[in-house]
Design an enzyme around this catalytic site. Structure first.
Site, PDB file in Angstrom:
ATOM      1  N   ARG A 146       9.369   4.260  -5.505  1.00  0.00           N
ATOM      2  CA  ARG A 146       9.856   3.074  -6.242  1.00  0.00           C
ATOM      3  C   ARG A 146      10.777   3.639  -7.422  1.00  0.00           C
ATOM      4  NH1 ARG A 146       8.181   0.405 -10.615  1.00  0.00           N
ATOM      5  NH2 ARG A 146       8.243  -1.979 -10.788  1.00  0.00           N
ATOM      6  N   THR A 203      -0.046  15.593  -3.311  1.00  0.00           N
ATOM      7  CA  THR A 203      -0.773  15.668  -2.480  1.00  0.00           C
ATOM      8  C   THR A 203      -2.324  15.786  -3.054  1.00  0.00           C
ATOM      9  OG1 THR A 203      -1.940  17.718  -1.250  1.00  0.00           O
ATOM     10  CG2 THR A 203      -0.285  18.257  -2.769  1.00  0.00           C
ATOM     11  N   ASP A 207      -4.808  17.467  -3.023  1.00  0.00           N
ATOM     12  CA  ASP A 207      -5.583  18.650  -3.165  1.00  0.00           C
ATOM     13  C   ASP A 207      -5.416  19.607  -4.624  1.00  0.00           C
ATOM     14  OD1 ASP A 207      -6.505  18.208  -0.742  1.00  0.00           O
ATOM     15  OD2 ASP A 207      -5.616  19.831   0.311  1.00  0.00           O
ATOM     16  N   ARG A 227     -34.019  13.997  -2.419  1.00  0.00           N
ATOM     17  CA  ARG A 227     -33.380  14.619  -1.505  1.00  0.00           C
ATOM     18  C   ARG A 227     -32.414  15.445  -2.110  1.00  0.00           C
ATOM     19  NH1 ARG A 227     -31.272   9.660   1.739  1.00  0.00           N
ATOM     20  NH2 ARG A 227     -33.312   9.629   2.745  1.00  0.00           N
ATOM     21  N   GLY A 248      -9.846  19.772   0.015  1.00  0.00           N
ATOM     22  CA  GLY A 248      -9.189  20.986  -0.709  1.00  0.00           C
ATOM     23  C   GLY A 248      -9.674  22.291  -0.610  1.00  0.00           C
ATOM     24  N   HIS A 291     -11.690  11.222   5.115  1.00  0.00           N
ATOM     25  CA  HIS A 291     -10.319  10.717   4.806  1.00  0.00           C
ATOM     26  C   HIS A 291     -10.395   9.533   3.736  1.00  0.00           C
ATOM     27  CE1 HIS A 291      -8.656  12.914   8.019  1.00  0.00           C
ATOM     28  NE2 HIS A 291      -7.443  12.918   7.454  1.00  0.00           N
TER      29      HIS A 291
HETATM   30  P1  ATP Z   1      -0.167  18.414   2.347  1.00  0.00           P
HETATM   31  O1  ATP Z   1      -0.481  19.481   1.226  1.00  0.00           O
HETATM   32  O2  ATP Z   1      -0.759  17.095   2.013  1.00  0.00           O
HETATM   33  O3  ATP Z   1      -0.736  18.939   3.754  1.00  0.00           O
HETATM   34  P2  ATP Z   1       2.320  19.158   3.182  1.00  0.00           P
HETATM   35  O4  ATP Z   1       3.824  18.754   2.862  1.00  0.00           O
HETATM   36  O5  ATP Z   1       2.105  20.630   2.617  1.00  0.00           O
HETATM   37  O6  ATP Z   1       1.486  18.414   2.472  1.00  0.00           O
HETATM   38  P3  ATP Z   1       2.763  19.783   5.955  1.00  0.00           P
HETATM   39  O7  ATP Z   1       2.434  19.032   7.277  1.00  0.00           O
HETATM   40  O8  ATP Z   1       2.336  21.422   5.738  1.00  0.00           O
HETATM   41  O9  ATP Z   1       2.208  19.079   4.615  1.00  0.00           O
HETATM   42  O10 ATP Z   1       4.216  19.749   5.876  1.00  0.00           O
HETATM   43  C1  ATP Z   1       4.747  18.657   6.036  1.00  0.00           C
HETATM   44  C2  ATP Z   1       6.188  18.909   6.920  1.00  0.00           C
HETATM   45  O11 ATP Z   1       7.081  19.623   6.469  1.00  0.00           O
HETATM   46  C3  ATP Z   1       5.687  19.209   7.951  1.00  0.00           C
HETATM   47  O12 ATP Z   1       5.302  18.089   9.034  1.00  0.00           O
HETATM   48  C4  ATP Z   1       7.159  19.690   8.700  1.00  0.00           C
HETATM   49  O13 ATP Z   1       7.968  18.715   9.092  1.00  0.00           O
HETATM   50  C5  ATP Z   1       7.499  20.228   7.337  1.00  0.00           C
HETATM   51  N1  ATP Z   1       7.476  21.727   7.264  1.00  0.00           N
HETATM   52  C6  ATP Z   1       6.248  22.305   7.074  1.00  0.00           C
HETATM   53  N2  ATP Z   1       6.580  23.760   6.943  1.00  0.00           N
HETATM   54  C7  ATP Z   1       7.666  23.969   7.450  1.00  0.00           C
HETATM   55  C8  ATP Z   1       8.526  25.048   7.212  1.00  0.00           C
HETATM   56  N3  ATP Z   1       8.036  26.344   7.271  1.00  0.00           N
HETATM   57  N4  ATP Z   1       9.990  24.976   7.562  1.00  0.00           N
HETATM   58  C9  ATP Z   1      10.487  23.813   7.566  1.00  0.00           C
HETATM   59  N5  ATP Z   1       9.857  22.580   7.570  1.00  0.00           N
HETATM   60  C10 ATP Z   1       8.367  22.862   7.308  1.00  0.00           C
END
Ligand code: ATP
Length: 320
Positions: free
Chosen positions: A22, A127, A129, A164, A172, A251
């Site tokens: 937003r 995120t 975590d 208990r 995380g 979740h």
């Molecule tokens: P969370 O911490 O919540 O898991 P995140 O952004 O680290 O969030 P990921 O699933 O690791 O979650 O990455 C999100 C998306 O980013 C992936 O589904 C993919 O599309 C893209 N991505 C991840 N790693 C790479 C990479 N090495 N190069 C390019 N794109 C990537």
């Protein structure tokens, strides 16, 4: 001159992402940009699931958990050829010059890949975590932490009534902040994270000594992926004679209406992302350090050492 910007959410959803979307949309519009929403993360670029947004597109989303833009795990984006097609779709089909990506480390890697192909990018940390090294805070952490606290408080009521021991697994693994902060806030007897591991024997010895001192119940908070908590609960029960149950919050931690802290931080970061774009600062990700907004080059941020939760665990242990 930058004219068209887009915003996406990617990776795991986190409460507060909507507040951030937003803020990007409304701040972007007020600076004279056309603002597009990309649906379902990087997958949405490939599918052309991209829509022009206006002020009202992001009305009444501030208090909602999850992300109205949707998110997707799309490992195909690690492939440079896929990213090249994505960059072409963004620039040639939609005329989009810049992408604001809201998510975790993986999302940053995707942005870095797009930057190398000439797209202007800004990363915003979101995120639950809190596991991004370049910022002290990631959007969603506070809401998730409060959800955990609510669950643990409820479990404490019942575990104390039934005398208990409850082993509670929270999210995380790479960063133990959720477990460690929950340990402090709920007065857990033991807090275990990947930075402060304990052997099973140490845990059993501790609980046995507590029991000998007349302790009737105990809460142990442990980060995910450290051990099978159900088996561990069984082992504790066998060895300590404590009626022991394991609970995996799961979740549930991701959902729920964002707290004030998450809404406000997300809004600040969203507005800051647009400010950076107007100043021509790109290929960076935003951080919050000492409650001040800051930014780092994305590739630098990705190389920073992992955060350590030991300090919080020490506090939790001292007063648990
Ligand atoms: P969370 O911490 O919540 O898991 P995140 O952004 O680290 O969030 P990921 O699933 O690791 O979650 O990455 C999100 C998306 O980013 C992936 O589904 C993919 O599309 C893209 N991505 C991840 N790693 C790479 C990479 N090495 N190069 C390019 N794109 C990537």
């Amino acid at each position: 001159m930058l004219k068209k910007i887009a915003v996406l959410t990617s990776g795991g959803d986190a409460p507060g992402m909507n507040s951030c979307v937003r803020a990007v949309v409304r701040a972007g519009l007020s600076k004279g940009f056309e603002v597009y929403g990309i649906y379902n993360g990087y997958k949405g670029i490939m599918e052309g699931d991209i829509k022009l947004l206006n002020r009202h597109s992001v009305s009444e989303i501030l208090n909602k958990g999850g992300t109205v833009l949707g998110t997707a795990r799309f490992p195909e984006f690690k492939d440079e050829n896929v990213r090249k097609i994505a960059a072409e779709i963004l620039t040639e089909k939609f005329g989009i010059d810049a992408v604001v990506g809201i998510g975790g480390d993986g999302t940053y890697k995707g942005l870095e890949g797009l930057s190398k192909l000439g797209i202007k990018t800004i990363g915003i940390p979101a995120t639950i975590d809190n596991d991004i090294a370049s910022t002290e805070y990631t959007i969603g952490f506070d809401t998730a932490l409060n959800t955990i606290i609510e669950c643990v408080d409820k479990l404490r009521d019942t575990s104390s009534s039934h005398q208990r021991c409850s082993i509670i697994e929270v999210m995380g693994n790479r960063c133990g902040d959720l477990a460690a902060c929950a340990g402090i806030a709920t007065g857990a007897e033991l807090t275990i994270t990947s930075d402060k591991l304990m052997t099973k024997k140490e845990v059993v010895d501790f609980l046995q000594s507590q029991r000998k001192q007349g302790k009737k119940h105990a809460i142990v908070i442990i980060s995910e992926k450290i051990t099978d908590v159900h088996e561990f609960a069984h082992e504790i029960q066998e060895k300590c004679g404590f009626d022991t149950r394991a609970e995996v919050i799961g979740h549930m931690q991701r959902g729920g209406s964002p707290t004030a802290r998450d809404r406000i931080t997300a809004a600040r970061m969203g507005v800051y992302a647009v400010e950076l774009l107007t100043k021509g600062i790109t290929s960076v990700c935003i951080g919050l350090i000492d409650n001040k907004l800051t930014y780092n080059e994305i590739d630098t941020a990705l190389k920073m050492p992992r955060k350590d939760s030991s300090n919080y665990v020490d506090i939790a242990t001292l007063i648990g």
